[in-house]
Scaffold this motif. Structure first.
Motif, PDB file in Angstrom:
ATOM      1  N   MET A   1       0.849  -1.192   0.000  1.00  0.00           N
ATOM      2  CA  MET A   1       0.000   0.000   0.000  1.00  0.00           C
ATOM      3  C   MET A   1       0.885   1.243   0.000  1.00  0.00           C
ATOM      4  N   THR A   2       0.596   2.190  -0.860  1.00  0.00           N
ATOM      5  CA  THR A   2       1.468   3.343  -1.056  1.00  0.00           C
ATOM      6  C   THR A   2       1.231   4.423  -0.006  1.00  0.00           C
ATOM      7  N   LEU A   3       2.149   5.379   0.036  1.00  0.00           N
ATOM      8  CA  LEU A   3       2.011   6.501   0.960  1.00  0.00           C
ATOM      9  C   LEU A   3       0.752   7.310   0.681  1.00  0.00           C
ATOM     10  N   SER A   4       0.359   7.391  -0.580  1.00  0.00           N
ATOM     11  CA  SER A   4      -0.793   8.219  -0.953  1.00  0.00           C
ATOM     12  C   SER A   4      -2.128   7.511  -0.746  1.00  0.00           C
ATOM     13  N   ALA A   5      -2.105   6.260  -0.322  1.00  0.00           N
ATOM     14  CA  ALA A   5      -3.352   5.489  -0.221  1.00  0.00           C
ATOM     15  C   ALA A   5      -4.331   6.111   0.769  1.00  0.00           C
ATOM     16  N   LEU A   6      -3.828   6.597   1.894  1.00  0.00           N
ATOM     17  CA  LEU A   6      -4.722   7.216   2.875  1.00  0.00           C
ATOM     18  C   LEU A   6      -5.375   8.461   2.290  1.00  0.00           C
ATOM     19  N   ASP A   7      -4.596   9.294   1.648  1.00  0.00           N
ATOM     20  CA  ASP A   7      -5.150  10.519   1.071  1.00  0.00           C
ATOM     21  C   ASP A   7      -6.205  10.201   0.024  1.00  0.00           C
ATOM     22  N   ASP A   8      -6.022   9.119  -0.709  1.00  0.00           N
ATOM     23  CA  ASP A   8      -7.023   8.723  -1.705  1.00  0.00           C
ATOM     24  C   ASP A   8      -8.362   8.413  -1.043  1.00  0.00           C
ATOM     25  N   VAL A   9      -8.318   7.806   0.140  1.00  0.00           N
ATOM     26  CA  VAL A   9      -9.552   7.499   0.872  1.00  0.00           C
ATOM     27  C   VAL A   9     -10.183   8.778   1.415  1.00  0.00           C
ATOM     28  N   LEU A  10      -9.349   9.671   1.935  1.00  0.00           N
ATOM     29  CA  LEU A  10      -9.869  10.878   2.581  1.00  0.00           C
ATOM     30  C   LEU A  10     -10.541  11.835   1.600  1.00  0.00           C
ATOM     31  N   ALA A  67     -20.652  10.863   2.764  1.00  0.00           N
ATOM     32  CA  ALA A  67     -21.847  11.712   2.749  1.00  0.00           C
ATOM     33  C   ALA A  67     -23.088  10.987   3.246  1.00  0.00           C
ATOM     34  N   HIS A  68     -23.069   9.657   3.253  1.00  0.00           N
ATOM     35  CA  HIS A  68     -24.214   8.871   3.714  1.00  0.00           C
ATOM     36  C   HIS A  68     -24.073   8.442   5.173  1.00  0.00           C
ATOM     37  N   GLY A  69     -23.006   8.898   5.825  1.00  0.00           N
ATOM     38  CA  GLY A  69     -22.791   8.532   7.216  1.00  0.00           C
ATOM     39  C   GLY A  69     -22.117   7.194   7.408  1.00  0.00           C
ATOM     40  N   GLU A  70     -21.661   6.587   6.325  1.00  0.00           N
ATOM     41  CA  GLU A  70     -20.957   5.310   6.421  1.00  0.00           C
ATOM     42  C   GLU A  70     -19.485   5.565   6.748  1.00  0.00           C
ATOM     43  N   ARG A  71     -18.961   4.739   7.648  1.00  0.00           N
ATOM     44  CA  ARG A  71     -17.568   4.941   8.034  1.00  0.00           C
ATOM     45  C   ARG A  71     -16.634   4.523   6.910  1.00  0.00           C
ATOM     46  N   LEU A  72     -15.707   5.425   6.601  1.00  0.00           N
ATOM     47  CA  LEU A  72     -14.724   5.158   5.558  1.00  0.00           C
ATOM     48  C   LEU A  72     -13.476   4.488   6.117  1.00  0.00           C
ATOM     49  N   THR A  73     -12.950   5.059   7.185  1.00  0.00           N
ATOM     50  CA  THR A  73     -11.709   4.532   7.741  1.00  0.00           C
ATOM     51  C   THR A  73     -11.433   5.178   9.087  1.00  0.00           C
ATOM     52  N   VAL A  74     -10.465   4.623   9.798  1.00  0.00           N
ATOM     53  CA  VAL A  74     -10.042   5.144  11.096  1.00  0.00           C
ATOM     54  C   VAL A  74      -8.529   5.330  11.069  1.00  0.00           C
ATOM     55  N   VAL A  75      -8.092   6.479  11.553  1.00  0.00           N
ATOM     56  CA  VAL A  75      -6.668   6.804  11.627  1.00  0.00           C
ATOM     57  C   VAL A  75      -6.363   7.224  13.059  1.00  0.00           C
ATOM     58  N   VAL A  76      -5.206   6.831  13.572  1.00  0.00           N
ATOM     59  CA  VAL A  76      -4.824   7.188  14.940  1.00  0.00           C
ATOM     60  C   VAL A  76      -3.495   7.942  14.917  1.00  0.00           C
ATOM     61  N   HIS A  79       1.738  10.496  19.245  1.00  0.00           N
ATOM     62  CA  HIS A  79       2.784  11.415  19.714  1.00  0.00           C
ATOM     63  C   HIS A  79       2.989  12.631  18.816  1.00  0.00           C
ATOM     64  N   GLY A  80       2.003  12.937  17.999  1.00  0.00           N
ATOM     65  CA  GLY A  80       2.097  14.114  17.146  1.00  0.00           C
ATOM     66  C   GLY A  80       3.031  13.965  15.968  1.00  0.00           C
ATOM     67  N   ILE A  81       3.542  12.748  15.718  1.00  0.00           N
ATOM     68  CA  ILE A  81       4.525  12.588  14.642  1.00  0.00           C
ATOM     69  C   ILE A  81       4.229  11.416  13.709  1.00  0.00           C
ATOM     70  N   MET A  82       3.345  10.499  14.115  1.00  0.00           N
ATOM     71  CA  MET A  82       3.076   9.308  13.307  1.00  0.00           C
ATOM     72  C   MET A  82       1.581   9.049  13.202  1.00  0.00           C
ATOM     73  N   LEU A  83       1.188   8.389  12.111  1.00  0.00           N
ATOM     74  CA  LEU A  83      -0.185   7.950  11.926  1.00  0.00           C
ATOM     75  C   LEU A  83      -0.227   6.429  11.827  1.00  0.00           C
ATOM     76  N   ALA A  84      -1.164   5.844  12.542  1.00  0.00           N
ATOM     77  CA  ALA A  84      -1.428   4.413  12.414  1.00  0.00           C
ATOM     78  C   ALA A  84      -2.627   4.242  11.499  1.00  0.00           C
ATOM     79  N   TRP A  85      -2.422   3.449  10.454  1.00  0.00           N
ATOM     80  CA  TRP A  85      -3.520   3.189   9.513  1.00  0.00           C
ATOM     81  C   TRP A  85      -3.383   1.757   9.011  1.00  0.00           C
ATOM     82  N   GLN A  86      -3.651   1.517   7.758  1.00  0.00           N
ATOM     83  CA  GLN A  86      -3.666   0.161   7.218  1.00  0.00           C
ATOM     84  C   GLN A  86      -2.386  -0.206   6.471  1.00  0.00           C
ATOM     85  N   TRP A  87      -1.343   0.602   6.644  1.00  0.00           N
ATOM     86  CA  TRP A  87      -0.094   0.270   5.961  1.00  0.00           C
ATOM     87  C   TRP A  87       0.487  -1.016   6.546  1.00  0.00           C
ATOM     88  N   GLU A  88       0.816  -1.968   5.693  1.00  0.00           N
ATOM     89  CA  GLU A  88       1.315  -3.260   6.161  1.00  0.00           C
ATOM     90  C   GLU A  88       2.655  -3.140   6.874  1.00  0.00           C
TER      91      GLU A  88
END
Length: 272
Positions: A1-10, A67-76, A79-88
């Motif tokens: 999964m690429t670095l831009s994958a999260l932005d594509d979802v957002l 727009a329909h209220g369906e959850r797209l994804t969750v990001v955490v 420490h203000g420097i990293m994101l946890a998402w679906q990157w393997e």
């Protein structure tokens, strides 16, 4: 999964619920307003996948919806420097963590990385405690639920009885108004003013709100205690006994603070 994958979802997100994991703050942001989504996407831009996974739960959870209220994804956010998402390969390093923290502050979560004592909302709450209760701050301002008949609440009621009725009620209402606004995860200690006021006759609260010293803070405190919290024994009767002009004031205060009112309260207030 690429670095831009999260932005594509957002790109298709319409709203985001942002919750502090180690504190009580929670906001919902409308991402359809001009520039809001673009600003968040820019703030969440990542620059690398270093193959690291933080062992903690993180500090801020972003839950995105379409727009329909369906959850797209969750990001955490960690420490203000990293994101946890679906990157393997693990968590991603933010390009500019400070930018995401600024975005959070601009939208109502100013201190996700601060300690409890550094939190502005914590400091504001302690600063607003009535003078008669200052010596009890350590017992009344904590991160645990407090029963209405606990020894600390009972002692607080006794101490407030030594204060003039109007002054005491106004101090407790102002203390309540110093809380975290319409946050859905309010700290347990914000229930204390309502517990102290639980047995105070509604006539005394009305008299205090009619006094020359009353201002918007007291209307906000009354809105929370009478309409939102559940500490009052005869809550609906109390609201029904509010004079028409006071019903208007507390309704406007509730709306300004963003309180979600139960249907019974809406009905009673509309009869003002």
């Amino acid at each position: 999964m690429t670095l831009s994958a999260l932005d594509d979802v957002l790109r298709t997100a319409s709203s985001v619920r942002v919750s502090e994991i180690e504190w009580y703050g929670e906001i919902v942001v409308d991402l359809t307003r001009p520039g809001v989504l673009d600003g968040l996407r820019a703030a969440m831009a990542v620059e690398s996948l270093p193959g690291v996974v933080c062992a903690c739960r993180g500090q801020v959870r972003f839950e995105f919806f379409d727009a329909h209220g369906e959850r797209l994804t969750v990001v955490v956010l960690h420490h203000g420097i990293m994101l946890a998402w679906q990157w393997e390969s693990g968590h991603a390093d933010l390009a500019d963590g400070a930018e995401l923290l600024r975005w959070l502050g601009e939208h109502g979560l100013p201190g996700p990385l601060l300690s409890s004592d550094e939190r502005p909302e914590w400091q504001a709450w302690k600063a607003a405690i009535p003078p008669a209760l200052e010596e009890m701050a350590g017992d009344l301002v904590g991160h645990w639920p407090m029963a209405a008949d606990s020894k600390h609440v009972v002692e607080a009621r006794e101490r407030m009885r030594s204060v003039d009725s109007v002054t005491g009620v106004l101090q407790l209402l102002a203390w309540c108004a110093a809380g975290m606004g319409n946050q859905t995860k309010s700290p347990p200690y914000e229930d204390v003013p309502g517990l102290v006021l639980r047995d105070v006759p509604i006539a005394e609260i009305v008299a205090a709100l009619h006094s020359a010293q009353a201002d918007e803070r007291h209307d906000v405190g009354a809105a929370r205690i009478l309409l939102v919290d559940k500490s009052r024994i005869k809550q609906r009767m109390d609201v029904a006994r509010l004079p028409g002009p006071l019903r208007v004031r507390v309704r406007e205060a509730a709306a300004a603070r963003g309180y979600e009112l139960p249907q019974w309260a809406e009905r009673l207030l509309l009869n003002a």
